[in-house]
Design a protein around this motif. Sequence first.
Motif, PDB file in Angstrom:
ATOM      1  N   PRO A  78       1.011  -7.267  94.107  1.00 41.30           N
ATOM      2  CA  PRO A  78       0.632  -6.813  95.447  1.00 41.30           C
ATOM      3  C   PRO A  78       1.457  -5.632  95.960  1.00 41.30           C
ATOM      4  N   ILE A  79       0.797  -4.888  96.829  1.00 40.69           N
ATOM      5  CA  ILE A  79       1.386  -3.739  97.511  1.00 40.69           C
ATOM      6  C   ILE A  79       1.938  -2.747  96.492  1.00 40.69           C
ATOM      7  N   GLY A  80       1.138  -2.511  95.475  1.00 40.95           N
ATOM      8  CA  GLY A  80       1.456  -1.473  94.507  1.00 40.95           C
ATOM      9  C   GLY A  80       2.574  -1.821  93.554  1.00 40.95           C
ATOM     10  N   LEU A  81       2.477  -2.943  92.896  1.00 39.34           N
ATOM     11  CA  LEU A  81       3.453  -3.412  91.910  1.00 39.34           C
ATOM     12  C   LEU A  81       4.767  -3.816  92.590  1.00 39.34           C
ATOM     13  N   GLY A  82       4.730  -4.959  93.249  1.00 42.62           N
ATOM     14  CA  GLY A  82       5.934  -5.492  93.878  1.00 42.62           C
ATOM     15  C   GLY A  82       6.442  -4.660  95.030  1.00 42.62           C
ATOM     16  N   LYS A  83       5.554  -4.169  95.854  1.00 44.98           N
ATOM     17  CA  LYS A  83       5.857  -3.338  97.027  1.00 44.98           C
ATOM     18  C   LYS A  83       6.369  -1.954  96.671  1.00 44.98           C
ATOM     19  N   ALA A  84       6.157  -1.514  95.431  1.00 44.01           N
ATOM     20  CA  ALA A  84       6.595  -0.178  95.025  1.00 44.01           C
ATOM     21  C   ALA A  84       5.610   0.901  95.461  1.00 44.01           C
TER      22      ALA A  84
END
Length: 163
Positions: free
Chosen positions: A61-67
């Motif tokens: 989620p959110i672009g690979l672990g909030k990345a």
Amino acid sequence: MLLINTKEFTKEEILDKVQENAEVLFKSGTYFCSEAVLQTINELLGKPYDENVVKLASGFPIGLGKAGCLCGAVSGGQMALGIVYGRVEGEPMQDKMFEVAHKLHDFIKDEYKSTCCRVITKQWQGDDFKSQGRKEHCFTITGRVARWVANELIDDGKIEICK
């Protein structure tokens, strides 16, 4: 989404149910984008994998672990496609896996001009997923990806529907 007998529903009815289910799973806080797509498609397929398969999608989620990189819904969609077109040790790679994976990528890129979470959500940059606008945007993308995957599976004859 409760397990449904897809043969009792038209294609549009199934696609609407899939889209709604993925969005509801995300909106309710039950799952994030990648998890909601994977769980919805696993259920649609009659749970070929137990519900713990959703754990595989939890880091996306959110672009690979909030990345902020690859959109989580796209990641979940790719994993969901792997349920049908993926392989296990010793099996050759199916050309169809690459074909549908590429098509999902292109669908999102055409619709949102990127597959990157931070680009797709740039108008809410820095809000850390707090604004209702960003949430609604991501709920919609999640539902649309689940719907796209289901549509591909139906068109390929992997899911039987009411004619």
